[in-house]
Enzyme design. Structure first.
Site, PDB file in Angstrom:
ATOM      1  N   LYS A 197      -7.346  -4.053  -4.455  1.00  0.00           N
ATOM      2  CA  LYS A 197      -6.776  -2.755  -3.517  1.00  0.00           C
ATOM      3  C   LYS A 197      -7.586  -3.179  -2.217  1.00  0.00           C
ATOM      4  O   LYS A 197      -8.616  -3.507  -1.908  1.00  0.00           O
ATOM      5  CB  LYS A 197      -7.535  -1.425  -3.990  1.00  0.00           C
ATOM      6  CG  LYS A 197      -7.553  -0.405  -2.947  1.00  0.00           C
ATOM      7  CD  LYS A 197      -8.244   0.945  -3.289  1.00  0.00           C
ATOM      8  CE  LYS A 197      -9.005   1.439  -2.093  1.00  0.00           C
ATOM      9  NZ  LYS A 197      -9.297   2.980  -2.194  1.00  0.00           N
ATOM     10  N   LYS A 228      -3.183   6.274   1.941  1.00  0.00           N
ATOM     11  CA  LYS A 228      -3.158   7.787   1.591  1.00  0.00           C
ATOM     12  C   LYS A 228      -2.120   8.324   2.841  1.00  0.00           C
ATOM     13  O   LYS A 228      -2.634   9.394   3.660  1.00  0.00           O
ATOM     14  CB  LYS A 228      -4.319   8.269   1.389  1.00  0.00           C
ATOM     15  CG  LYS A 228      -5.057   7.933   0.219  1.00  0.00           C
ATOM     16  CD  LYS A 228      -6.093   8.650  -0.204  1.00  0.00           C
ATOM     17  CE  LYS A 228      -7.033   8.129  -1.439  1.00  0.00           C
ATOM     18  NZ  LYS A 228      -7.650   6.819  -1.223  1.00  0.00           N
ATOM     19  N   ASP A 274       1.885  11.936   7.392  1.00  0.00           N
ATOM     20  CA  ASP A 274       2.299  12.247   8.965  1.00  0.00           C
ATOM     21  C   ASP A 274       3.671  13.178   8.843  1.00  0.00           C
ATOM     22  O   ASP A 274       4.176  13.140   7.819  1.00  0.00           O
ATOM     23  CB  ASP A 274       2.437  11.117   9.732  1.00  0.00           C
ATOM     24  CG  ASP A 274       1.945  11.379  11.262  1.00  0.00           C
ATOM     25  OD1 ASP A 274       2.752  12.275  11.705  1.00  0.00           O
ATOM     26  OD2 ASP A 274       1.030  10.613  11.772  1.00  0.00           O
ATOM     27  N   THR A 291     -10.580  11.862  -7.059  1.00  0.00           N
ATOM     28  CA  THR A 291     -11.318  12.044  -8.222  1.00  0.00           C
ATOM     29  C   THR A 291     -12.685  12.290  -7.747  1.00  0.00           C
ATOM     30  O   THR A 291     -13.547  12.516  -8.591  1.00  0.00           O
ATOM     31  CB  THR A 291     -11.364  10.640  -8.807  1.00  0.00           C
ATOM     32  OG1 THR A 291     -11.461   9.413  -7.817  1.00  0.00           O
ATOM     33  CG2 THR A 291     -10.111  10.154  -9.808  1.00  0.00           C
ATOM     34  N   ARG A 303     -16.944  -0.375  -7.017  1.00  0.00           N
ATOM     35  CA  ARG A 303     -18.521  -0.441  -6.945  1.00  0.00           C
ATOM     36  C   ARG A 303     -19.148  -1.050  -8.153  1.00  0.00           C
ATOM     37  O   ARG A 303     -19.733  -1.931  -8.089  1.00  0.00           O
ATOM     38  CB  ARG A 303     -19.331   0.874  -6.440  1.00  0.00           C
ATOM     39  CG  ARG A 303     -19.096   0.983  -4.988  1.00  0.00           C
ATOM     40  CD  ARG A 303     -19.561   2.382  -4.962  1.00  0.00           C
ATOM     41  NE  ARG A 303     -18.323   3.416  -5.323  1.00  0.00           N
ATOM     42  CZ  ARG A 303     -18.516   4.843  -5.139  1.00  0.00           C
ATOM     43  NH1 ARG A 303     -19.443   5.332  -4.327  1.00  0.00           N
ATOM     44  NH2 ARG A 303     -17.547   5.641  -5.490  1.00  0.00           N
TER      45      ARG A 303
END
Ligand code: C5P
Length: 224
Positions: A37, A66, A69, A120, A205
């Protein structure tokens, strides 16, 4: 449809890192990882070149910007991205935006369009599941290829009669028992995500901040 033949394609490693050099170093430390990602932080710092870097290494790309517009602006922006097309691209919008973006993607492009539902990091509320289901419905109506939601809502979406079985479902907020939750609230394990019907999980992480990222990634692969 994004291929999920490889078990490793189920796990998308989030390169939430500040610049190209550390991101590439992380990719090269994870030879078994096939899907990465790129989010806002890295994209703003490294630009479209980071997508080319990943392609050169034969990695799949989840570009998580994300986008939201007016439809025409989204369409034109996504047209530019098609010079190095990601495999998955996130929007955070309604039906007109999805339709506009889909019109910018030609038939031979690998890019599949996902709509974000509810982050989330947000606490579960009485209406979370309904909101996620409603956003799944509008995404399918507009011809979107998938959604991003937590593992808590995935089985509810899979059981919706108007959702096609090929809908891509990406679950962030994934943690193993050994991990803390950081700022994520609606968390699941990789196995729970898979059993609920996710096609991919996004893990940042727990892998990238581990003292041994490769070991953490391999343990994660073994856990489902
Ligand atoms: O470090 P961690 O595993 O929590 O990272 C999760 C990744 O998934 C982050 O890159 C975050 O931006 C992303 N994400 C999320 N919730 C969403 C969509 C994406 O946490 N709804």
């Amino acid at each position: 449809m994004t291929t999920t033949n490889l078990k490793s394609d189920f796990v998308i490693v989030a390169l939430d890192l500040p610049e190209r050099e550390s991101a590439i170093k992380m990719v090269d430390q994870l030879p078994e990882a096939t899907f990465f990602k790129v989010g806002m932080e890295l994209f703003f710092s490294a630009g479209i070149g980071i997508l080319q870097d990943l392609r050169q290494r034969n990695k799949k790309i989840f570009l998580d910007l994300k986008i939201h517009d007016i439809p025409k602006t989204m369409e034109k922006a996504v047209r530019v991205l098609q010079s190095t097309p990601p495999d998955l691209l996130t929007l955070f919008c309604g039906e007109p935006g999805i339709r506009a973006v889909k019109s910018a993607i030609t038939g031979d492009s690998p890019t599949r369009v996902l709509n974000v539902t509810v982050l989330t990091s947000e606490e579960e509320s009485g209406s979370t599941r309904e909101t996620v289901m409603e956003r799944a419905r509008l995404t399918c109506n507009a011809g979107g290829d998938g959604i991003v939601c937590s593992g808590w809502e995935t089985s509810a979406v899979r059981s919706m009669p108007d959702v096609p079985p090929e809908l891509i479902i990406v679950n962030p907020g994934v943690r193993m028992a050994e991990n803390g939750s950081d700022d994520q609230k609606r968390i699941v394990t990789p196995l729970q995500a898979k059993q609920a019907g996710a096609t991919h999980i996004v893990v940042g992480r727990p892998v990238t901040l581990a003292s041994d990222p490769r070991g953490a990634f391999l343990r994660l692969l073994e856990s489902f």
